[in-house]
Design an enzyme around this catalytic site. Sequence first.
Site, PDB file in Angstrom:
ATOM      1  N   GLU A 339       0.854  -1.188   0.000  1.00 14.29           N
ATOM      2  CA  GLU A 339       0.000   0.000   0.000  1.00 14.29           C
ATOM      3  C   GLU A 339       0.894   1.244   0.000  1.00 14.29           C
ATOM      4  OE1 GLU A 339      -3.289   1.204   0.349  1.00 14.29           O
ATOM      5  OE2 GLU A 339      -2.316   3.126   0.753  1.00 14.29           O
ATOM      6  N   CYS A 414     -13.544  -0.249  -7.980  1.00 12.36           N
ATOM      7  CA  CYS A 414     -14.592   0.761  -7.744  1.00 12.36           C
ATOM      8  C   CYS A 414     -14.905   1.514  -9.035  1.00 12.36           C
ATOM      9  CB  CYS A 414     -14.176   1.723  -6.638  1.00 12.36           C
ATOM     10  SG  CYS A 414     -12.609   2.526  -6.938  1.00 12.36           S
TER      11      CYS A 414
END
Length: 460
Positions: A339, A414
């Site tokens: 990340e 998304c």
Amino acid sequence: MAKIQAPVGKNQTLEVQFEDLTHDGNAVAKVDGYPLFVAGALPGETGRIQVTKVNKGYGFGRLIELFERSPYRVDVPASEAYKYGGTQLQHISYEGQLQFKEKQVREVITRIGKLEDVKIHPVLGMEEPWYYRNKAQVPVGEKNGKLIAGFFKPRSHEIVDTNESIIQLPQVNEAIQAVKEICSELGIKAYDEATHKGTLRHITARYGKTTGELMVILITRTANLPHKDKIIEQIISRLPDVKSIVHNINTKRTNVIMGETTKVLWGNEVIYDYIGDIQFAISARSFYQVNPDQTKVLYDKALEYADLSGEETVIDAYCGIGTISLFLAQKAKKVYGVEIVPEAIEDARRNAELNGITNAEFAAGKAEEVIPEWYKAGITADVLVVDPPRKGCDEALLQTIINMKPKKVVYVSCNPATLARDLRILEDGGYKTMEVQPVDMFPQTTHVETVAKIMLKEGN
Ligand code: SAH
């Protein structure tokens, strides 16, 4: 094809029939082939519109009067929360919204992904598709000497003062309103983006639905927060759920909400929340899914698609605070998460410890840089999970996946358009998309989340 010259003029009113709905929720009416986009109308309806903007090739209109109603239409209260709340699909029945989202996904998978025979499941929706968001981040302005906070008027920087959003949890609505009132009474100045003067830029509230813990973040232009102690005292007294009050400083002229400096003013650095049995610590700057109920649905689907036996090495790219990683770690031999936000990786490590999970390892960095390094160092995955932001996966990451050849890729997305683009690249690199499951994480809005199961083709 030459773009059609507008057969209509600005401010003209006309009667039209609406045919289609675009991905951003506007209805389309055609006048001699020239498309006009109109918010708040639905396919199958007829009505009167006023033309508001005329471009070469397409224009925009405003609905003035509706003649024939779609069976999918529901009535919407005439309050500001509905008018400005960014809930573009609120005039469509929930059933209709789910159909709209399924169609979106199907359309891009075939048009952009050029994928056939992929099983696309109906969207998994919510039982109560209202008041679900665990986080709000609202801009602050000033009117008649008082602070206001809420939504921007569409296509403008004018703030509409709204104490309620129909898609935020009541605790989140209440927190935003209380902090606005407290700061207003203490005479805190709102930030003014035109002059780059003033103090308070944004108020953020985050709520752990399963723990009842609230975090409040005040984002200022100035390093100093006037009346700091009084603000803290009053927040604690008005919002008994508060566990963390944070001050973030953003000195720049920018649309980016948070700045580099974050200080805890009072309480903990994090709030806690559970997804299923796993507890998560969430700090001010870390990404955390905003719809807790549907997050569980999404992660369960990702886990089902990963189909782990306990022997696998898993890589979780774009792991945030390690949510999916820790979900998968319970069923895998080893999980590696990566990340870009260092604070999120600190949270991920803390979360592993908090839950007694010892087979998960985390690295801060770009997925497209760290995973190729891992690959060079001999770390490969049996299952690779990606959950990128709206722009999708970096090409370099997709290429590394194609070289590394994990047997399975689980893609959480998304943005269906970039998902479809990336599925095509993987398909050309030896993979096959088996199934696609849209999940409605954002009812009343046009957004849709999707999880896809992708397998390495035999012989690769
Ligand atoms: N899987 C997590 C987070 C998904 S959101 C969850 O479900 O909670 C996408 C995450 O990707 C964000 O945390 C963002 O900070 C991170 N990110 C953005 N660009 C990245 C990159 N190039 N490499 C790694 N992480 C990135």
